[in-house]
Design a protein around this motif. Sequence first.
Motif, PDB file in Angstrom:
ATOM      1  N   GLY A 173     -50.712   8.365 -28.292  1.00  0.00           N
ATOM      2  CA  GLY A 173     -49.344   8.447 -27.775  1.00  0.00           C
ATOM      3  C   GLY A 173     -48.739   7.075 -27.520  1.00  0.00           C
ATOM      4  N   SER A 174     -47.469   7.093 -27.060  1.00  0.00           N
ATOM      5  CA  SER A 174     -46.777   5.823 -26.834  1.00  0.00           C
ATOM      6  C   SER A 174     -46.914   5.365 -25.388  1.00  0.00           C
ATOM      7  CB  SER A 174     -45.298   5.977 -27.184  1.00  0.00           C
ATOM      8  OG  SER A 174     -44.772   7.038 -26.436  1.00  0.00           O
ATOM      9  N   VAL A 175     -47.605   6.147 -24.567  1.00  0.00           N
ATOM     10  CA  VAL A 175     -47.834   5.773 -23.171  1.00  0.00           C
ATOM     11  C   VAL A 175     -49.235   6.244 -22.801  1.00  0.00           C
ATOM     12  CG1 VAL A 175     -46.767   7.922 -22.314  1.00  0.00           C
ATOM     13  CG2 VAL A 175     -46.855   5.945 -20.835  1.00  0.00           C
ATOM     14  N   LEU A 176     -49.879   5.515 -21.925  1.00  0.00           N
ATOM     15  CA  LEU A 176     -51.207   5.935 -21.462  1.00  0.00           C
ATOM     16  C   LEU A 176     -51.068   7.078 -20.456  1.00  0.00           C
ATOM     17  CD1 LEU A 176     -52.901   2.450 -20.845  1.00  0.00           C
ATOM     18  CD2 LEU A 176     -53.299   4.013 -22.764  1.00  0.00           C
ATOM     19  N   GLY A 177     -52.085   7.916 -20.384  1.00  0.00           N
ATOM     20  CA  GLY A 177     -52.087   8.966 -19.355  1.00  0.00           C
ATOM     21  C   GLY A 177     -52.383  10.355 -19.874  1.00  0.00           C
ATOM     22  N   GLY A 178     -52.108  10.607 -21.169  1.00  0.00           N
ATOM     23  CA  GLY A 178     -52.423  11.912 -21.747  1.00  0.00           C
ATOM     24  C   GLY A 178     -51.704  13.035 -21.025  1.00  0.00           C
ATOM     25  N   ARG A 179     -52.466  13.964 -20.481  1.00  0.00           N
ATOM     26  CA  ARG A 179     -51.864  15.114 -19.796  1.00  0.00           C
ATOM     27  C   ARG A 179     -51.422  14.780 -18.373  1.00  0.00           C
ATOM     28  NH1 ARG A 179     -56.476  18.977 -20.366  1.00  0.00           N
ATOM     29  NH2 ARG A 179     -57.498  17.253 -21.440  1.00  0.00           N
ATOM     30  N   ALA A 180     -51.602  13.556 -17.958  1.00  0.00           N
ATOM     31  CA  ALA A 180     -51.105  13.104 -16.652  1.00  0.00           C
ATOM     32  C   ALA A 180     -50.398  11.775 -16.897  1.00  0.00           C
ATOM     33  CB  ALA A 180     -52.245  12.962 -15.659  1.00  0.00           C
ATOM     34  N   ARG A 181     -49.160  11.855 -17.383  1.00  0.00           N
ATOM     35  CA  ARG A 181     -48.476  10.634 -17.837  1.00  0.00           C
ATOM     36  C   ARG A 181     -47.016  10.603 -17.368  1.00  0.00           C
ATOM     37  NH1 ARG A 181     -48.153  14.365 -21.647  1.00  0.00           N
ATOM     38  NH2 ARG A 181     -46.133  14.700 -22.618  1.00  0.00           N
ATOM     39  N   ARG A 182     -46.473   9.402 -17.396  1.00  0.00           N
ATOM     40  CA  ARG A 182     -45.061   9.204 -17.093  1.00  0.00           C
ATOM     41  C   ARG A 182     -44.213   9.704 -18.254  1.00  0.00           C
ATOM     42  NH1 ARG A 182     -45.450   4.163 -16.440  1.00  0.00           N
ATOM     43  NH2 ARG A 182     -45.118   3.583 -18.581  1.00  0.00           N
ATOM     44  N   VAL A 183     -43.100  10.338 -17.905  1.00  0.00           N
ATOM     45  CA  VAL A 183     -42.122  10.746 -18.917  1.00  0.00           C
ATOM     46  C   VAL A 183     -40.777  10.222 -18.420  1.00  0.00           C
ATOM     47  CG1 VAL A 183     -40.925  12.749 -19.886  1.00  0.00           C
ATOM     48  CG2 VAL A 183     -43.397  12.832 -19.587  1.00  0.00           C
ATOM     49  N   GLU A 184     -40.047   9.528 -19.278  1.00  0.00           N
ATOM     50  CA  GLU A 184     -38.750   8.987 -18.844  1.00  0.00           C
ATOM     51  C   GLU A 184     -37.645   9.926 -19.309  1.00  0.00           C
ATOM     52  OE1 GLU A 184     -40.049   4.573 -18.113  1.00  0.00           O
ATOM     53  OE2 GLU A 184     -37.990   5.321 -18.077  1.00  0.00           O
ATOM     54  N   ARG A 185     -36.776  10.308 -18.396  1.00  0.00           N
ATOM     55  CA  ARG A 185     -35.619  11.146 -18.726  1.00  0.00           C
ATOM     56  C   ARG A 185     -34.404  10.578 -17.996  1.00  0.00           C
ATOM     57  NH1 ARG A 185     -38.697  12.968 -21.966  1.00  0.00           N
ATOM     58  NH2 ARG A 185     -39.256  15.140 -22.344  1.00  0.00           N
ATOM     59  N   SER A 186     -33.374  10.264 -18.740  1.00  0.00           N
ATOM     60  CA  SER A 186     -32.126   9.704 -18.190  1.00  0.00           C
ATOM     61  C   SER A 186     -32.407   8.540 -17.246  1.00  0.00           C
ATOM     62  CB  SER A 186     -31.325  10.765 -17.423  1.00  0.00           C
ATOM     63  OG  SER A 186     -31.449  12.035 -17.919  1.00  0.00           O
ATOM     64  N   GLY A 187     -33.378   7.720 -17.612  1.00  0.00           N
ATOM     65  CA  GLY A 187     -33.699   6.550 -16.794  1.00  0.00           C
ATOM     66  C   GLY A 187     -34.587   6.849 -15.597  1.00  0.00           C
ATOM     67  N   LEU A 188     -34.918   8.124 -15.376  1.00  0.00           N
ATOM     68  CA  LEU A 188     -35.777   8.495 -14.244  1.00  0.00           C
ATOM     69  C   LEU A 188     -37.211   8.617 -14.724  1.00  0.00           C
ATOM     70  CD1 LEU A 188     -33.484  11.287 -12.771  1.00  0.00           C
ATOM     71  CD2 LEU A 188     -34.041   9.140 -11.614  1.00  0.00           C
ATOM     72  N   ALA A 189     -38.128   7.952 -14.011  1.00  0.00           N
ATOM     73  CA  ALA A 189     -39.544   8.005 -14.396  1.00  0.00           C
ATOM     74  C   ALA A 189     -40.193   9.213 -13.722  1.00  0.00           C
ATOM     75  CB  ALA A 189     -40.235   6.711 -13.987  1.00  0.00           C
ATOM     76  N   ILE A 190     -39.981  10.388 -14.344  1.00  0.00           N
ATOM     77  CA  ILE A 190     -40.667  11.581 -13.844  1.00  0.00           C
ATOM     78  C   ILE A 190     -42.015  11.660 -14.566  1.00  0.00           C
ATOM     79  CG2 ILE A 190     -38.572  12.846 -13.259  1.00  0.00           C
ATOM     80  CD1 ILE A 190     -38.805  14.342 -15.900  1.00  0.00           C
ATOM     81  N   ASP A 191     -42.800  12.636 -14.267  1.00  0.00           N
ATOM     82  CA  ASP A 191     -44.084  12.817 -14.944  1.00  0.00           C
ATOM     83  C   ASP A 191     -44.015  14.060 -15.826  1.00  0.00           C
ATOM     84  OD1 ASP A 191     -45.369  10.606 -13.714  1.00  0.00           O
ATOM     85  OD2 ASP A 191     -45.593  11.786 -11.884  1.00  0.00           O
ATOM     86  N   ASN A 192     -45.056  14.221 -16.672  1.00  0.00           N
ATOM     87  CA  ASN A 192     -45.081  15.418 -17.522  1.00  0.00           C
ATOM     88  C   ASN A 192     -45.330  16.676 -16.706  1.00  0.00           C
ATOM     89  OD1 ASN A 192     -47.819  14.647 -17.007  1.00  0.00           O
ATOM     90  ND2 ASN A 192     -48.461  16.035 -18.613  1.00  0.00           N
ATOM     91  N   GLY A 193     -45.733  16.510 -15.457  1.00  0.00           N
ATOM     92  CA  GLY A 193     -45.948  17.660 -14.589  1.00  0.00           C
ATOM     93  C   GLY A 193     -46.316  17.175 -13.208  1.00  0.00           C
ATOM     94  N   GLN A 194     -46.163  18.071 -12.247  1.00  0.00           N
ATOM     95  CA  GLN A 194     -46.540  17.729 -10.885  1.00  0.00           C
ATOM     96  C   GLN A 194     -48.064  17.721 -10.781  1.00  0.00           C
ATOM     97  OE1 GLN A 194     -44.801  16.817  -8.119  1.00  0.00           O
ATOM     98  NE2 GLN A 194     -46.898  16.476  -7.450  1.00  0.00           N
ATOM     99  N   HIS A 195     -48.632  16.643 -10.317  1.00  0.00           N
ATOM    100  CA  HIS A 195     -50.081  16.596 -10.130  1.00  0.00           C
ATOM    101  C   HIS A 195     -50.397  16.395  -8.656  1.00  0.00           C
ATOM    102  CE1 HIS A 195     -50.301  16.260 -14.428  1.00  0.00           C
ATOM    103  NE2 HIS A 195     -51.612  16.182 -14.409  1.00  0.00           N
ATOM    104  N   LEU A 196     -51.352  17.189  -8.204  1.00  0.00           N
ATOM    105  CA  LEU A 196     -51.785  17.123  -6.820  1.00  0.00           C
ATOM    106  C   LEU A 196     -53.250  16.735  -6.813  1.00  0.00           C
ATOM    107  CD1 LEU A 196     -50.846  17.942  -3.903  1.00  0.00           C
ATOM    108  CD2 LEU A 196     -51.941  20.128  -4.341  1.00  0.00           C
ATOM    109  N   LEU A 197     -53.608  15.760  -5.996  1.00  0.00           N
ATOM    110  CA  LEU A 197     -55.023  15.409  -5.846  1.00  0.00           C
ATOM    111  C   LEU A 197     -55.489  15.940  -4.496  1.00  0.00           C
ATOM    112  CD1 LEU A 197     -53.492  13.035  -7.555  1.00  0.00           C
ATOM    113  CD2 LEU A 197     -55.663  11.869  -7.320  1.00  0.00           C
ATOM    114  N   MET A 198     -56.779  16.113  -4.336  1.00  0.00           N
ATOM    115  CA  MET A 198     -57.327  16.605  -3.069  1.00  0.00           C
ATOM    116  C   MET A 198     -58.184  15.509  -2.436  1.00  0.00           C
ATOM    117  SD  MET A 198     -56.227  19.783  -2.912  1.00  0.00           S
ATOM    118  CE  MET A 198     -57.111  20.370  -1.473  1.00  0.00           C
ATOM    119  N   GLY A 199     -58.346  15.603  -1.126  1.00  0.00           N
ATOM    120  CA  GLY A 199     -59.215  14.647  -0.440  1.00  0.00           C
ATOM    121  C   GLY A 199     -60.632  14.663  -0.987  1.00  0.00           C
TER     122      GLY A 199
END
Length: 468
Positions: free
Chosen positions: A55-81
């Motif tokens: 791909g053109s960005v690192l991260g695979g299924r957990a990566r940054r996606v740019e839309r209208s100048g906003l750096a959103i992600d390909n999905g919401q990711h939650l980590l646990m303690g």
Amino acid sequence: MSAEPRPSPDRGDAPAARGPPPARPVAVLGGGWAGAVAAYRLSASGIPVVVHEAGSVLGGRARRVERSGLAIDNGQHLLMGAYGATLAVLRGIHQQPDADPGLRRFRLVVAPFERSPGPLLEAARLPPPWDLVGGMLRSRALDWNERLAAVRWLRGLAKSRYARPDGETVDGLLAPLPPSVRRLLAPLSLAALNTPTERASSAMFARILGRLAAGRGGTDFLLPLLDLSELLPEAAARRVEARGGEVRLRSTAQVAAIRDDGVDIVATEGQWTASAAIVAVGPHQLEGAFSPGVAALPGVGRAIGLTGALGYEPTTTVWLGFRERLRLPAHIARLDDRPGHWVVDRHDVLERSPEAAQAHALRGFLAIVISAGGPHDDLDAKSLFGEVHAQLRRLRPEFPTPVWSQVIAERRATWSCVPGATRPEAGRIADRLYLAGDYTDPGLPATLEAAVASGERAARALIGDRER
Ligand SMILES: Cc1cc2nc3c(=O)[nH]c(=O)nc-3n(C[C@H](O)[C@H](O)[C@H](O)COP(=O)(O)OP(=O)(O)OC[C@H]3O[C@@H](n4cnc5c(N)ncnc54)[C@H](O)[C@@H]3O)c2cc1C
């Protein structure tokens, strides 16, 4: 990070140097979280690496996606303690040994999005397992008999060391519980396994509950404050490059042949010979990472065969921007599953992209998460946005109207965590060839933690083989 082809590391086009020839790099195929961690660990051990990311960005299924100048992600990711491997790597990469770098920590709370007197479940400020037990005992969603039934059930699981029969589903595991307790636990299972409870593996859900109970803060939610590429893979890549390694974007690679003295890699930009290779691609991409000759090797063929039998689950994220500042009952709030499951306050996206936020006049930002498949899969983006907006309005009629939206549907977000899903394990699968990826951890569903732990395991196996 380079998007351009670079000279192959061992073509001999560098001027001759005195002393022993430089060690051939290890090739890492895949720049998702598993590949990034493997590369980081090898570099930190002084082993040169070249990472190939298609791909053109690192991260695979957990990566940054740019839309209208906003750096959103390909999905919401939650980590646990309880994500011990991930937290350890993040602390190392960001050089903050005592912090949760790039993350914000919250106590586990299940709070309804609609107006309500308080959360349905809130982990108590106690060491495990009393954090969850205390949460159950105070749950507003349960009467006293139901609370005691929930606590007895948790104790029973702990006594059995969180072991469940192989063929059982999560619905089977929850069946003895009162319906109100099932309604509390089933959404947590769906969120953790991304597989509907009628099909999901109870053994895996029980193991996760065991992990959450294994250490203090295990049940905490950790929300990324950086975009997902920056949080780990790009930060890891900078460390790899600082040690002389290379990260090649838009570079699809294949293990073409394994020889006595190296591994031939054929990539978009050319061919080269690595000393060894770690293959850290997604499970559905595994077969394409090998030439037919390499795929025929027994360990490789077995891994391809096992991944070929896996099913996949989608995850859909609806990003919404608002002109108003928003106040949710908790950072993550529970929806009623028609169609959204959870809503997450992502104001941090606007803080990271202040100019774009200003240009679109956005002051509030949400991610609506829909785990696994369902009728929403048949809707186009506009219709799904309409359904989600209607859902928010149904639950809170005064809620403002979004002025910006983006739907991102990941069709193969995770492998289906069903009973009996047998998977290859991370580590050596043939001479000079190692496997990593979120599908290779026998004790975890497809998660960032599984990806990170697998990258560590593959790197350590390679380092161990070298030292022998
Ligand atoms: C929308 C969504 C939400 C999620 N939510 C959560 C969550 O809340 N919590 C959580 O823990 N996990 C979550 N996950 C799961 C998590 O993102 C994955 O488990 C993890 O990112 C997988 O990492 P990986 O490195 O194993 O694989 P991948 O991320 O798939 O990385 C593989 C990489 O290899 C590259 N590649 C493939 N073939 C080649 C080739 N031949 N040559 C070079 N490169 C190649 C691909 O482009 C890709 O970048 C979610 C996933 C999605 C999609």
